[in-house]
Design a protein around this motif. Structure first.
Motif, PDB file in Angstrom:
ATOM      1  N   TYR A  27      44.569  12.289  39.462  1.00  0.00           N
ATOM      2  CA  TYR A  27      43.677  13.430  39.630  1.00  0.00           C
ATOM      3  C   TYR A  27      44.477  14.646  40.062  1.00  0.00           C
ATOM      4  O   TYR A  27      45.438  14.535  40.817  1.00  0.00           O
ATOM      5  N   ALA A  28      44.041  15.802  39.618  1.00  0.00           N
ATOM      6  CA  ALA A  28      44.613  17.068  40.079  1.00  0.00           C
ATOM      7  C   ALA A  28      43.753  17.561  41.237  1.00  0.00           C
ATOM      8  O   ALA A  28      42.540  17.418  41.231  1.00  0.00           O
ATOM      9  N   VAL A  29      44.386  18.139  42.238  1.00  0.00           N
ATOM     10  CA  VAL A  29      43.688  18.707  43.390  1.00  0.00           C
ATOM     11  C   VAL A  29      43.760  20.220  43.251  1.00  0.00           C
ATOM     12  O   VAL A  29      44.849  20.793  43.142  1.00  0.00           O
ATOM     13  N   TYR A  30      42.602  20.866  43.229  1.00  0.00           N
ATOM     14  CA  TYR A  30      42.523  22.306  43.036  1.00  0.00           C
ATOM     15  C   TYR A  30      41.954  23.004  44.264  1.00  0.00           C
ATOM     16  O   TYR A  30      41.091  22.466  44.948  1.00  0.00           O
ATOM     17  N   ALA A  31      42.419  24.222  44.497  1.00  0.00           N
ATOM     18  CA  ALA A  31      41.815  25.156  45.438  1.00  0.00           C
ATOM     19  C   ALA A  31      41.450  26.364  44.590  1.00  0.00           C
ATOM     20  O   ALA A  31      42.323  27.105  44.149  1.00  0.00           O
ATOM     21  N   GLY A  32      40.170  26.506  44.292  1.00  0.00           N
ATOM     22  CA  GLY A  32      39.746  27.530  43.344  1.00  0.00           C
ATOM     23  C   GLY A  32      40.249  27.145  41.961  1.00  0.00           C
ATOM     24  O   GLY A  32      40.053  26.034  41.511  1.00  0.00           O
ATOM     25  N   ALA A  33      40.944  28.062  41.300  1.00  0.00           N
ATOM     26  CA  ALA A  33      41.455  27.789  39.954  1.00  0.00           C
ATOM     27  C   ALA A  33      42.913  27.330  39.975  1.00  0.00           C
ATOM     28  O   ALA A  33      43.494  27.059  38.939  1.00  0.00           O
ATOM     29  N   ARG A  34      43.497  27.205  41.167  1.00  0.00           N
ATOM     30  CA  ARG A  34      44.923  26.880  41.276  1.00  0.00           C
ATOM     31  C   ARG A  34      45.120  25.416  41.680  1.00  0.00           C
ATOM     32  O   ARG A  34      44.538  24.959  42.658  1.00  0.00           O
ATOM     33  N   GLN A  35      45.963  24.699  40.940  1.00  0.00           N
ATOM     34  CA  GLN A  35      46.279  23.330  41.315  1.00  0.00           C
ATOM     35  C   GLN A  35      47.239  23.350  42.500  1.00  0.00           C
ATOM     36  O   GLN A  35      48.285  23.977  42.453  1.00  0.00           O
ATOM     37  N   ILE A  36      46.857  22.656  43.562  1.00  0.00           N
ATOM     38  CA  ILE A  36      47.689  22.617  44.763  1.00  0.00           C
ATOM     39  C   ILE A  36      48.238  21.224  45.046  1.00  0.00           C
ATOM     40  O   ILE A  36      48.960  21.028  46.025  1.00  0.00           O
ATOM     41  N   GLY A  37      47.876  20.253  44.223  1.00  0.00           N
ATOM     42  CA  GLY A  37      48.379  18.909  44.481  1.00  0.00           C
ATOM     43  C   GLY A  37      47.871  17.903  43.485  1.00  0.00           C
ATOM     44  O   GLY A  37      47.261  18.249  42.464  1.00  0.00           O
ATOM     45  N   GLN A  38      48.133  16.644  43.804  1.00  0.00           N
ATOM     46  CA  GLN A  38      47.675  15.557  42.944  1.00  0.00           C
ATOM     47  C   GLN A  38      47.361  14.335  43.787  1.00  0.00           C
ATOM     48  O   GLN A  38      47.886  14.173  44.884  1.00  0.00           O
TER      49      GLN A  38
END
Length: 163
Positions: A27-38
């Motif tokens: 899974y990708a972790v997003y904050a708004g439209a920006r990926q910040i982690g996985q």
């Protein structure tokens, strides 16, 4: 004696988990439209149980740059999906930290908190918890293989009383 002769649900769940296939999900972790982690989740079957692994990596803002925080957790379950032991490691921001939990006889959970590069023990404790304690990572497997799900039905997982 009660544990040996009245395994009921545990024995049924153990039989159903034989159909559990190893696998992984990413899974990708997003904050708004920006990926910040996985987040990576995997399940693996062992000779005597099931191993669930979670790896979470997040880039945290730090001034003009970012710092990476990582947490990995391994949960070892019996064939009846009861917790045997787990290890959680956190590193990246601050000192490395490891939490180790071991289920003992009569539902006594032993916890050890280790910190720093040499893994110095910071704290140890023991506590009695319900034998069927349910951690969030175990919920999908316990509900699916515990014969709890029904089409159109409702499933509730209630935590047992903790001391």
């Amino acid at each position: 004696a009660r544990r040996q002769f009245s395994q009921g649900d545990s024995a049924d769940t153990a039989v159903r988990t034989r159909r559990l296939a190893p696998g992984a999900a990413y899974y990708a972790v997003y904050a708004g439209a920006r990926q910040i982690g996985q987040l990576n989740l995997s399940v693996d079957t062992t000779l005597d149980g099931v191993r669930l692994t979670e790896i979470l990596v997040i880039d945290l803002p730090y001034g003009d740059t970012t710092r990476q925080l990582a947490r990995s957790s391994d949960y070892y379950l019996s064939r009846s999906l009861r917790l045997r032991h787990f290890t959680r490691n956190s590193f990246g921001v601050g000192p490395r930290e490891q939490l180790v939990g071991q289920m003992g006889a009569d539902s006594v959970l032993g916890l050890s908190n280790l910190e720093g590069p040499d893994g110095a023990p910071m704290a140890r404790t023991r506590m009695r918890i319900p034998g069927d304690a349910l951690l969030p990572v175990m919920l999908p497997y316990r509900s699916a293989f515990g014969d709890q799900l029904r089409i159109g039905g409702r499933f509730e997982a209630t935590p047992g009383p903790l001391p």
